[in-house]
Design an enzyme around this catalytic site. Sequence first.
Site, mmCIF file in Angstrom:
data_model
loop_
_atom_site.group_PDB
_atom_site.id
_atom_site.type_symbol
_atom_site.label_atom_id
_atom_site.label_comp_id
_atom_site.label_asym_id
_atom_site.label_seq_id
_atom_site.Cartn_x
_atom_site.Cartn_y
_atom_site.Cartn_z
ATOM 1 N N SER A 68 102.731 -30.563 26.753
ATOM 2 C CA SER A 68 101.732 -30.884 27.779
ATOM 3 C C SER A 68 101.735 -29.896 28.933
ATOM 4 O O SER A 68 100.839 -29.920 29.780
ATOM 5 C CB SER A 68 101.929 -32.307 28.292
ATOM 6 O OG SER A 68 103.100 -32.417 29.055
ATOM 7 N N GLU A 81 103.999 -35.481 62.779
ATOM 8 C CA GLU A 81 104.616 -34.315 63.426
ATOM 9 C C GLU A 81 103.629 -33.152 63.445
ATOM 10 O O GLU A 81 103.596 -32.373 64.400
ATOM 11 C CB GLU A 81 105.917 -33.925 62.706
ATOM 12 C CG GLU A 81 106.762 -32.946 63.506
ATOM 13 C CD GLU A 81 108.105 -32.628 62.845
ATOM 14 O OE1 GLU A 81 108.411 -33.227 61.793
ATOM 15 O OE2 GLU A 81 108.828 -31.761 63.373
ATOM 16 N N THR A 104 105.529 -35.457 28.269
ATOM 17 C CA THR A 104 105.832 -36.157 29.521
ATOM 18 C C THR A 104 105.651 -35.277 30.758
ATOM 19 O O THR A 104 105.479 -35.785 31.859
ATOM 20 C CB THR A 104 107.279 -36.703 29.495
ATOM 21 O OG1 THR A 104 108.168 -35.613 29.269
ATOM 22 C CG2 THR A 104 107.442 -37.753 28.420
ATOM 23 N N ASP A 105 105.681 -33.945 30.581
ATOM 24 C CA ASP A 105 105.678 -33.054 31.751
ATOM 25 C C ASP A 105 104.458 -33.256 32.648
ATOM 26 O O ASP A 105 104.572 -33.243 33.872
ATOM 27 C CB ASP A 105 105.725 -31.586 31.300
ATOM 28 C CG ASP A 105 107.098 -31.193 30.772
ATOM 29 O OD1 ASP A 105 108.029 -32.017 30.834
ATOM 30 O OD2 ASP A 105 107.226 -30.041 30.297
HETATM 31 N N1 GLU Z 1 107.279 -29.890 27.757
HETATM 32 C C1 GLU Z 1 106.948 -30.841 26.755
HETATM 33 C C2 GLU Z 1 105.703 -31.653 27.067
HETATM 34 O O1 GLU Z 1 105.453 -32.051 28.170
HETATM 35 C C3 GLU Z 1 108.093 -31.706 26.472
HETATM 36 C C4 GLU Z 1 108.298 -32.791 27.443
HETATM 37 C C5 GLU Z 1 108.111 -34.118 26.807
HETATM 38 O O2 GLU Z 1 107.161 -34.396 26.096
HETATM 39 O O3 GLU Z 1 108.981 -34.929 27.080
HETATM 40 O O4 GLU Z 1 104.968 -31.892 26.151
#
Ligand code: GLU
Length: 326
Positions: free
Chosen positions: A60, A284, A93-94
């Site tokens: 991702s 601030e 997940t990225d």
């Molecule tokens: N970098 C990869 C992605 O985001 C691996 C991270 C993941 O899926 O946990 O697809």
Amino acid sequence: MAQPCIRILATGGTIAGTSGSATGKAYRAGQIGIEALLEEARGLDLGMACEGRQIAAIGSQDIGWAEWDALHRECSAALADETVAGVVITHGTDTAEETAFLLDRTLPAAKPIVLTGSMRPADALGSDGMRNLATALRVAADPGGAGRGVLVAMGDQVFAARDVRKAATQGPEAFRGFPRGSIAAVSPSSLEWFGPPARTGEAAHFAWPQSLPRVEVIHAVAAMDRTMVDAALAAGAAGIVLAGLGQGNAPRAVLEALGEAAARGVVVVRASRTDQGLVDRNVEVDDDAFGFVAARALNPARSRILLQLLLASGTTGPARIQAAFD
Ligand code: GLU
């Protein structure tokens, strides 16, 4: 009674990744296709029918306009298809938080749309992929999941797109929510929502744009100068998000450069490089004097998406943009 049908949209990521090593080192994302994923999903025997489409097979970190455009189109089709009860998107997940938030702001909330992924490849010890997929399918098939916007199911928790971020590089509980944490309690036998849905019947916040304007994120560090601000302006940025120190702060030279940008009509949003917390106006930094917008609860990545959608929809001026962040 007929089983609900869930449509799975696969984009790759670690949930479709293999490494050939028990500890998951040196793995490659996006190796397992939708057919294998569907077979696994059907084998979970969760009392629902599953169908699927392959949108992409990427890590991702490489997601962008083409995949987002395809995902939006497919989600819209699924929402309009009365045979589909909900949608699961498998995703790396990225950048899951960015895709989730972009879709959340641009789709109606009539059916559950749930992103999931995994932190460990499918063939690694303790892989979390199928467990997360099972949770996502259960959420997508649950009528109580509608009206909550796009959701992210990871690590036995369910987050709303506006709250969620990836907060750790490793481990199955890498996702956190702010200001809200998980909005449901998930156990192997039950799924309970902590409150009623907030978006019942609500249309999309934004029409799907033709493209997303250039908005740069500048990460503040001690003793930096204005070089990155000048580079963003030279690249033609329509907006700049400051991933600021603490409550969205930066060295004086950087604030002054950003103030000059704001005076030229470039929208400047102050967010924080810290892991969580509000960035409020005029605490601030004098936002009124500089013409800045405070990101409030959104982190830099999601601030950038919101600012891109606002600019693409023709919203201008710090006051109107501040209202959207509030
Ligand atoms: N970098 C990869 C992605 O985001 C691996 C991270 C993941 O899926 O946990 O697809």
